[in-house]
Design a protein around this motif. Structure first.
Motif, short mmCIF file in Angstrom:
data_model
loop_
_atom_site.label_atom_id
_atom_site.label_comp_id
_atom_site.label_asym_id
_atom_site.label_seq_id
_atom_site.Cartn_x
_atom_site.Cartn_y
_atom_site.Cartn_z
N LEU A 169 0.83 -1.05 0.06
CA LEU A 169 -0.17 -0.05 0.04
C LEU A 169 0.80 1.38 0.00
N LYS A 170 2.14 1.06 0.26
CA LYS A 170 3.02 2.27 0.10
C LYS A 170 3.47 2.55 -1.24
N ARG A 171 2.98 1.66 -2.39
CA ARG A 171 3.25 1.99 -3.75
C ARG A 171 2.73 3.34 -4.21
N PRO A 172 3.44 4.13 -4.88
CA PRO A 172 2.76 5.53 -5.16
C PRO A 172 1.65 5.49 -5.88
N ALA A 173 1.37 4.55 -6.80
CA ALA A 173 0.07 4.48 -7.61
C ALA A 173 -0.91 3.79 -6.68
N LEU A 174 -0.81 3.57 -5.28
CA LEU A 174 -2.07 3.19 -4.47
C LEU A 174 -2.19 4.09 -3.37
N ALA A 175 -1.72 5.25 -3.83
CA ALA A 175 -1.97 6.31 -2.54
C ALA A 175 -3.19 6.58 -2.21
N SER A 176 -4.27 6.59 -3.05
CA SER A 176 -5.48 6.98 -3.16
C SER A 176 -6.11 5.78 -2.11
N LEU A 177 -5.81 4.71 -2.45
CA LEU A 177 -6.33 3.42 -1.74
C LEU A 177 -5.84 3.46 -0.32
N ALA A 178 -4.47 3.63 -0.03
CA ALA A 178 -3.80 3.68 1.37
C ALA A 178 -4.48 4.94 2.06
N SER A 179 -4.81 5.86 1.57
CA SER A 179 -5.29 7.18 2.36
C SER A 179 -6.92 6.87 2.69
N SER A 180 -7.53 5.65 2.04
CA SER A 180 -9.00 5.48 2.31
C SER A 180 -9.17 4.25 3.40
N VAL A 181 -8.17 3.42 3.38
CA VAL A 181 -8.49 2.39 4.30
C VAL A 181 -8.45 2.61 5.93
N LEU A 182 -9.06 1.79 6.42
CA LEU A 182 -9.19 1.54 7.96
C LEU A 182 -8.20 0.43 8.16
N ARG A 183 -7.24 0.80 9.25
CA ARG A 183 -6.18 -0.27 9.51
C ARG A 183 -6.62 -1.35 10.63
N HIS A 184 -6.22 -2.46 10.48
CA HIS A 184 -6.44 -3.48 11.64
C HIS A 184 -5.11 -4.45 11.58
N ARG A 185 -4.30 -4.26 12.57
CA ARG A 185 -2.97 -5.01 12.34
C ARG A 185 -3.07 -5.96 13.51
N LEU A 186 -2.83 -7.31 13.06
CA LEU A 186 -2.96 -8.40 13.76
C LEU A 186 -1.64 -8.64 14.59
N PRO A 187 -1.41 -9.00 15.87
CA PRO A 187 -0.10 -9.00 16.38
C PRO A 187 0.62 -10.66 16.00
N ALA A 188 1.51 -10.81 16.30
CA ALA A 188 2.13 -12.14 16.10
C ALA A 188 1.46 -13.08 16.90
N SER A 189 0.93 -12.83 18.20
CA SER A 189 0.20 -13.68 19.10
C SER A 189 -1.14 -14.38 18.36
N ALA A 190 -1.58 -13.61 17.27
CA ALA A 190 -2.75 -14.16 16.64
C ALA A 190 -2.57 -15.39 15.86
#
Length: 198
Positions: free
Chosen positions: A172-193
């Motif tokens: 999502l850090k790719r320049p072409a995906l900047a609009s997508l990256a700015s629109s998403v809500l993030r949920h990161r799962l920890p390693a314990s998941a």
């Protein structure tokens, strides 16, 4: 719990320059982690937004959250879009066309743009939760397609979940995906998941 109060919610895309926030609670118990994701999913479905779930066993975590959501909302239809090895725009279009059942009504048009228009029309007609596992494997044009269908569907957008490993954050850090990256809500799962089910 509203979307605005969820700790996993990114700042609104309308806020200029706002970067998505990482999920908190990396040391939380598996049950608490599942509850956090379920709450995030409720908000995404209600507001027809994009949720990006990253980390180990992200697909299993999303499956659990979707199942839990469907228990309380039997009318929720989830469409799982599993793209094959090709992983490009064409393969994603084929997967969407099949997942939505359009292939049972008529053969998929040979012209890609025609098939994409039928898909967009179907999602506007009946918004469903679209879940894309292994999204970190998709090529840029495939992710651009998914974002474009979501963005251009306003005001009748569909809720979209992109699930993948930690590599999805890099994608999502790719320049072409900047609009997508700015629109998403993030949920990161920890390693314990990864061991949540053990």
């Amino acid at each position: 719990m509203s979307a605005a109060s969820s700790p996993d919610r990114a700042a609104s895309p309308a806020a200029a320059g706002a970067a998505p926030r990482a999920a908190s609670g990396s040391s939380a118990a598996p049950a608490a982690l599942a509850e956090e994701l379920a709450v995030a999913l409720v908000d995404v479905v209600a507001d027809r937004e994009i949720l990006c779930v990253t980390g180990p066993a992200s697909t299993a975590a999303v499956e659990g959250a979707v199942t839990a959501r469907q228990t309380t909302d039997p009318g929720l239809t989830a469409v799982w879009v599993r793209v094959g090895a090709q992983r490009d725009r064409s393969a994603t279009t084929r997967a969407l066309y099949t997942a939505l059942g359009l292939d049972r009504r008529r053969p998929r048009p040979r012209i890609l743009a025609d098939a994409e228009e039928l898909i967009a029309g179907e999602l506007r007609r009946s918004a469903r939760l679209v879940v894309v596992p292994d999204a970190h494997r998709l090529r840029t044009d495939a992710l651009e397609l998914l974002y474009g269908m979501w963005a251009h569907g306003a005001p009748d957008r569909f809720p979209l979940v992109l699930a993948g490993d930690a590599g999805l954050d890099r994608v999502l850090k790719r320049p072409a995906l900047a609009s997508l990256a700015s629109s998403v809500l993030r949920h990161r799962l920890p390693a314990s998941a990864l061991n949540a089910g053990s």
